[in-house]
Design an enzyme around this catalytic site. Structure first.
Site, PDB file in Angstrom:
ATOM      1  N   LYS A 217      73.329  59.355  56.511  1.00  0.00           N
ATOM      2  CA  LYS A 217      72.152  59.658  57.316  1.00  0.00           C
ATOM      3  C   LYS A 217      71.175  60.423  56.429  1.00  0.00           C
ATOM      4  CE  LYS A 217      70.843  61.869  61.715  1.00  0.00           C
ATOM      5  NZ  LYS A 217      71.338  62.537  62.933  1.00  0.00           N
TER       6      LYS A 217
ATOM      7  N   SER B 207      70.040  60.568  67.438  1.00  0.00           N
ATOM      8  CA  SER B 207      69.159  60.378  66.311  1.00  0.00           C
ATOM      9  C   SER B 207      69.799  59.616  65.144  1.00  0.00           C
ATOM     10  CB  SER B 207      68.690  61.741  65.803  1.00  0.00           C
ATOM     11  OG  SER B 207      69.790  62.481  65.290  1.00  0.00           O
TER      12      SER B 207
ATOM     13  N   SER C  66      73.913  62.915  68.987  1.00  0.00           N
ATOM     14  CA  SER C  66      73.356  61.950  68.026  1.00  0.00           C
ATOM     15  C   SER C  66      74.344  61.112  67.248  1.00  0.00           C
ATOM     16  CB  SER C  66      72.456  62.671  67.037  1.00  0.00           C
ATOM     17  OG  SER C  66      71.244  62.943  67.649  1.00  0.00           O
TER      18      SER C  66
HETATM   19  N1  GLN Z   1      68.791  63.834  71.799  1.00  0.00           N
HETATM   20  C1  GLN Z   1      69.095  65.185  71.471  1.00  0.00           C
HETATM   21  C2  GLN Z   1      67.865  65.881  70.936  1.00  0.00           C
HETATM   22  O1  GLN Z   1      66.878  65.262  70.831  1.00  0.00           O
HETATM   23  C3  GLN Z   1      70.203  65.243  70.474  1.00  0.00           C
HETATM   24  C4  GLN Z   1      69.787  64.935  69.086  1.00  0.00           C
HETATM   25  C5  GLN Z   1      70.872  65.192  68.091  1.00  0.00           C
HETATM   26  O2  GLN Z   1      72.054  65.261  68.431  1.00  0.00           O
HETATM   27  N2  GLN Z   1      70.464  65.395  66.859  1.00  0.00           N
HETATM   28  O3  GLN Z   1      67.867  67.017  70.633  1.00  0.00           O
END
Ligand code: GLN
Length: 483
Positions: free
Chosen positions: A76, A151, A175
């Site tokens: 990532k 994400s 995410s």
């Molecule tokens: N959707 C959540 C956020 O926007 C989680 C994102 C994540 O786990 N990085 O914060």
């Protein structure tokens, strides 16, 4: 070859059916063919991957190979990679070349895995659909009109489409698990402190945890084994021995006590997803597990609590991008305030700005007690709910997300709708617990994952349960229609 598991690929490498160089070239060719449609990578590093494959082949020839030697993976784009761009999905870091490797990157390189490239992601990991990336959205390989989740959407889409054998991810509020569910692959978010955050760009520091997305739980076990463990460079990594995850996969489900949170079924849950969860429960019962209803009474409050904590910490973490030390700098600043203002205005996207503003507000004098402190108290209550539940059950099972992958653009104009899609994933980050998503069926042709949540440090148990599930089912063998 591209749909084979790491275990199968490693056996092929050892037998000499193919070399790591051939395998790497094969993935690179697929990337070239499918990436114009999927956009799951931000950077591809053919040269670096082939050089690492060559070194892996030499190790294989010498008979010195470990379980991951020569297996091509992706990171990532939130993990710093020395000499290779680390953008975090943001214009702010578009040209950033890290001077060092993240611990996770270093450890996996030590295990002999060529790195094909860096995967696409929501900007600074803020999002649930991969649509906030500066590099454009990722398409879900199962239906290119739909999001892959976020994400870590690039990592999940790349694994599902066979563009790498496995990919790292990070999970601040879902995410890893949610994109794994949307793309029909397996993903684990370990206990907070299990995997080093050194060199992993910070979003919500008290929530962020690195993990892995792969085709199977067995593959996740192999990668996690190489990633996990104490790191003196990360003061929140925990000094605690790492069990042998691959060796612990052979467990017996007989007598396993599974808890299903009442709050997570029924209202708000897509009937197709609920059907998958219900069918999985019966299947687990037929494999010898005992299912009982449990309660997580504070879990409906997790969205409000999580977004206060995550945005507050983000506002603090992202203060470092000021045009002076890292990343984007505006042209011809008139003075210092102009440099700050324009560099940040140009470098950050709309969702990141929204979160910095809300987080700064929540932390400001007079509001701190009303928001941040209250959210921290809620965090304790949520952890207490889990503590009570784990006195009665070994593992908690539920949906990952309220729906399967939604259409691109469906929630981009309504941030609250986007945040609501995280309802089942956030609470365990607030508590610091491990969670896993495993493919468990389909709803209207789209993959649906099942979430398993374990007590602290029980990632081995989660992987073992998921492995037994994958021995009994074939959902993880399903592949996207095209490509
Ligand atoms: N959707 C959540 C956020 O926007 C989680 C994102 C994540 O786990 N990085 O914060």
């Amino acid at each position: 070859m591209h749909q084979e598991t790491i275990t199968e690929l490693a056996a092929g490498l050892r037998r000499g059916d193919f070399t790591s160089t051939e395998l790497t070239r094969r993935y690179l060719a697929r990337i070239e063919r499918l990436e114009p449609r999927l956009n799951s990578y931000i950077s591809v590093d053919a040269e670096g991957a082939l050089a690492a494959a060559d070194r892996a082949d030499a190790r294989l020839r010498r008979g010195e190979a470990g379980p991951l030697t020569g297996i091509p993976i992706a990171h990532k784009d939130i993990f710093c990679t020395q000499g290779l761009r680390t953008s975090c999905g943001s214009r702010m870091l578009d040209g950033f070349i890290a001077p060092y490797d993240a611990t996770v990157v270093e450890r996996l390189a030590g295990a002999g895995t060529p790195v094909l490239g860096k995967t696409n992601m929501d900007e600074f990991a803020m999002g649930s659909s991969n649509e906030t990336s500066f590099y454009g959205p990722v398409k879900n390989p199962w239906d290119e009109r739909r999001v892959p989740g976020g994400s870590s959407g690039g990592s999940a889409a790349a694994v599902a489409a066979g563009l790498c054998a496995a990919a790292t991810g990070t999970d601040t509020g879902g995410s890893i698990r949610q994109p794994a569910s949307f793309c029909g692959v397996t993903g684990i978010k370990p206990t907070y402190g299990r995997v080093s955050r050194y060199g992993m760009i910070a979003y919500g520091s008290s929530l962020d945890q690195g993990g892995v997305i792969a085709r199977t739980a067995q593959d996740c076990a192999l990668i996690l084994q190489a990633m996990a463990g104490f790191d003196p460079k990360d003061s929140t990594s925990v000094e605690r021995p790492v069990p042998d995850y691959p060796a612990g996969l052979d467990t017996d489900l007989a007598g396993l006590r599974i808890g299903v949170p009442e709050e997570w079924l029924g209202a708000g849950l897509d009937p197709g997803v609920e059907a998958v969860v219900t069918a999985a429960l019966s299947r687990f019962e037929s494999l010898g597990a005992r299912v009982e209803r449990i309660r997580l009474p504070h879990s409906p409050l997790c969205i409000a609590g999580y977004y206060v904590v995550a945005m507050s910490e983000a506002s603090s973490n992202l203060a470092r991008y000021d045009g002076v030390r890292f990343g984007h700098r505006c042209e011809d600043p008139a003075d210092l305030p102009d440099l700050y203002r324009r560099s940040r205005a140009e470098g950050f996207g709309a969702e990141v700005k929204r979160r910095i503003m809300i987080g700064t507000y929540a932390l400001s004098a007079g509001y701190y007690d009303a928001y941040y402190l209250k959210a921290q108290k809620l965090r304790r209550l949520i952890a207490e709910d889990f503590r009570a539940a784990f006195e009665r059950v070994d593992v908690i099972l539920g949906p990952v997300a309220p729906t399967p992958a939604f259409p691109l653009g469906a929630k981009t104009d309504d941030p609250v709708q986007m945040y609501l899609s995280d309802i089942y994933t956030l609470s365990l980050n607030l508590a610091g617990l491990p969670g896993l998503s495993v493919p468990a069926g389909f709803s209207a042709g789209l993959p649906v994952g099942l979430q398993l949540i374990g007590n602290y440090w029980e990632e081995g148990r989660l992987l073992a349960i998921a492995h037994q599930w994958q021995r009994a089912t074939d959902w993880h063998r399903a592949v996207p229609p095209k490509g």
